[in-house]
Scaffold this motif. Structure first.
Motif, short mmCIF file in Angstrom:
data_model
loop_
_atom_site.label_atom_id
_atom_site.label_comp_id
_atom_site.label_asym_id
_atom_site.label_seq_id
_atom_site.Cartn_x
_atom_site.Cartn_y
_atom_site.Cartn_z
N LEU A 171 45.91 -2.42 12.40
CA LEU A 171 44.65 -2.27 13.11
C LEU A 171 43.62 -3.30 12.67
O LEU A 171 42.67 -3.57 13.39
CB LEU A 171 44.07 -0.87 12.88
N CYS A 172 43.82 -3.86 11.48
CA CYS A 172 42.78 -4.70 10.89
C CYS A 172 43.36 -5.72 9.93
O CYS A 172 44.18 -5.36 9.09
CB CYS A 172 41.78 -3.82 10.16
N ILE A 173 42.94 -6.96 10.10
CA ILE A 173 43.21 -7.96 9.06
C ILE A 173 41.96 -8.82 8.94
O ILE A 173 41.49 -9.37 9.91
CB ILE A 173 44.42 -8.86 9.38
N ARG A 174 41.42 -8.88 7.73
CA ARG A 174 40.31 -9.78 7.44
C ARG A 174 40.83 -10.91 6.57
O ARG A 174 41.57 -10.67 5.63
CB ARG A 174 39.19 -9.06 6.70
N VAL A 175 40.44 -12.14 6.89
CA VAL A 175 40.99 -13.31 6.19
C VAL A 175 39.88 -14.21 5.69
O VAL A 175 38.92 -14.50 6.41
CB VAL A 175 41.91 -14.12 7.13
N ARG A 176 40.01 -14.65 4.44
CA ARG A 176 39.08 -15.64 3.89
C ARG A 176 39.86 -16.88 3.49
O ARG A 176 40.80 -16.81 2.71
CB ARG A 176 38.34 -15.08 2.67
N VAL A 204 43.21 -11.62 1.90
CA VAL A 204 43.53 -10.96 3.17
C VAL A 204 43.44 -9.46 2.97
O VAL A 204 43.93 -8.93 1.97
CB VAL A 204 44.95 -11.31 3.67
N TYR A 205 42.82 -8.77 3.91
CA TYR A 205 42.86 -7.30 3.98
C TYR A 205 43.59 -6.92 5.26
O TYR A 205 43.27 -7.43 6.34
CB TYR A 205 41.45 -6.71 4.02
N VAL A 206 44.55 -6.03 5.15
CA VAL A 206 45.29 -5.55 6.32
C VAL A 206 45.19 -4.03 6.37
O VAL A 206 45.62 -3.35 5.45
CB VAL A 206 46.78 -5.95 6.27
N ASP A 207 44.60 -3.50 7.44
CA ASP A 207 44.53 -2.06 7.63
C ASP A 207 45.65 -1.65 8.58
O ASP A 207 45.70 -2.10 9.73
CB ASP A 207 43.18 -1.64 8.21
N ILE A 208 46.55 -0.78 8.10
CA ILE A 208 47.73 -0.37 8.86
C ILE A 208 47.71 1.13 9.07
O ILE A 208 47.63 1.91 8.10
CB ILE A 208 49.01 -0.79 8.11
N ARG A 209 47.77 1.56 10.33
CA ARG A 209 47.72 2.98 10.64
C ARG A 209 48.93 3.70 10.06
O ARG A 209 50.07 3.28 10.25
CB ARG A 209 47.66 3.17 12.16
N ALA A 256 45.34 -14.59 -3.31
CA ALA A 256 46.13 -15.78 -3.63
C ALA A 256 46.28 -15.95 -5.14
O ALA A 256 45.33 -15.78 -5.89
CB ALA A 256 45.48 -17.00 -3.02
N LYS A 257 47.50 -16.31 -5.55
CA LYS A 257 47.76 -16.54 -6.97
C LYS A 257 47.31 -17.93 -7.42
O LYS A 257 47.05 -18.15 -8.60
CB LYS A 257 49.25 -16.39 -7.25
N TYR A 258 47.25 -18.86 -6.45
CA TYR A 258 46.98 -20.25 -6.80
C TYR A 258 45.77 -20.78 -6.04
O TYR A 258 45.60 -20.54 -4.85
CB TYR A 258 48.21 -21.12 -6.49
N ALA A 259 44.93 -21.55 -6.73
CA ALA A 259 43.69 -22.06 -6.14
C ALA A 259 43.94 -22.99 -4.96
O ALA A 259 43.11 -23.09 -4.05
CB ALA A 259 42.87 -22.79 -7.21
N LYS A 260 45.08 -23.68 -4.93
CA LYS A 260 45.35 -24.65 -3.87
C LYS A 260 45.76 -23.99 -2.54
O LYS A 260 45.82 -24.67 -1.51
CB LYS A 260 46.46 -25.61 -4.30
N TYR A 306 52.85 -12.80 3.12
CA TYR A 306 52.73 -11.89 1.98
C TYR A 306 53.93 -11.96 1.04
O TYR A 306 53.89 -11.44 -0.07
CB TYR A 306 52.54 -10.46 2.46
N LYS A 307 55.01 -12.63 1.46
CA LYS A 307 56.25 -12.60 0.69
C LYS A 307 56.22 -13.49 -0.55
O LYS A 307 57.05 -13.35 -1.42
CB LYS A 307 57.42 -12.98 1.59
N LYS A 308 55.26 -14.41 -0.62
CA LYS A 308 55.16 -15.22 -1.83
C LYS A 308 53.74 -15.76 -1.99
O LYS A 308 53.03 -15.98 -1.01
CB LYS A 308 56.15 -16.39 -1.79
N GLY A 309 53.34 -15.91 -3.23
CA GLY A 309 52.06 -16.53 -3.53
C GLY A 309 50.87 -15.59 -3.59
O GLY A 309 49.74 -16.04 -3.77
N PHE A 310 51.11 -14.27 -3.42
CA PHE A 310 49.99 -13.33 -3.41
C PHE A 310 50.21 -12.17 -4.38
O PHE A 310 51.33 -11.69 -4.54
CB PHE A 310 49.78 -12.75 -2.01
#
Length: 213
Positions: free
Chosen positions: A168-173, A156-161, A146-150, A121-125
């Motif tokens: 609790l949750c991370i969904r990734v595409r 990414v979705y991250v659900d944090i209590r 993502a900022k870049y197509a490559k 998450y620290k770069k490119g998003f």
């Protein structure tokens, strides 16, 4: 392929409506705190249920247990046990009494680590966060695009209590498919020695070795 994709990240579906939106700096702060809490937990054990989806159709699923110690990993899933000591990986199949040995790339192992999000998450998003509820618990739902197509990871979705900043949750595409892993148990501050993350031929007599290094 199944093992790589389902272990990319740990996640649940958000089940309830979103209540409010927060600024990007708040989203980064939430992830920073969550990442630090995980690091402070030290050696951890994660029990999970993972699924792969094409649209809303579930194509595959698996249940497993993972132990993590910095770059080291042990994984039990789908009847296969995997050890990784930071350099060498052993994959043991009890049904055939065979172990495969290789030295995977850092990128490949990062894809198997459910807490890879602590770094990506620290770069490119582009990052945003909303408050929501997951299985009755108030959460921060952080969204990364993502900022870049490559880039390999597109969303990414991250659900944090909210109460303890436990993810609790991370969904990734990555392409058109989504990976979802539901955590059923998380235990930190375990005492694990280095041998825990290596395969022992002594404990697996007459094993067939397939060394691909």
């Amino acid at each position: 392929m199944m093992k790589r994709t389902i272990l990319l990240l740990v996640c649940y579906l958000s089940l309830f409506s979103i209540h409010s939106s927060l600024a990007q700096e708040d989203a980064i702060k939430v992830l920073d705190i969550a990442a630090e809490r995980i690091r402070q937990a030290g050696n951890v054990k994660i029990e999970y249920h993972a699924s792969i989806f094409s649209g809303t159709t579930e194509r595959a699923s698996a249940t497993g247990t993972m132990w993590l110690q910095e770059s080291k990993m042990k994984l039990e899933a789908d009847g296969v046990t995997t050890w990784y000591d930071g350099k060498t990986r052993w994959c043991y199949v009890p049904a055939s009494n065979e172990v495969s040995i290789d030295e995977p790339s850092r990128k490949e192992m990062a894809a198997m680590n459910p807490y890879t999000f602590m770094e990506i998450y620290k770069k490119g998003f582009k990052i945003s966060v909303k408050e929501s509820v997951l299985r009755g618990a108030p959460v921060y739902e952080v969204y990364l695009k993502a900022k870049y197509a490559k880039m390999d990871v597109k969303e990414v979705y991250v659900d944090i209590r909210k109460s303890d900043y436990q993810p609790l949750c991370i969904r990734v595409r990555e392409s058109n498919d989504w990976q979802r892993v539901s955590i059923t148990n998380f235990t930190g501050n375990l005492r694990l020695n280095d041998s825990f993350f290596t395969f022992s031929e002594k404990e697996h007599p007459n094993v067939l070795v397939n060394d691909m290094r």
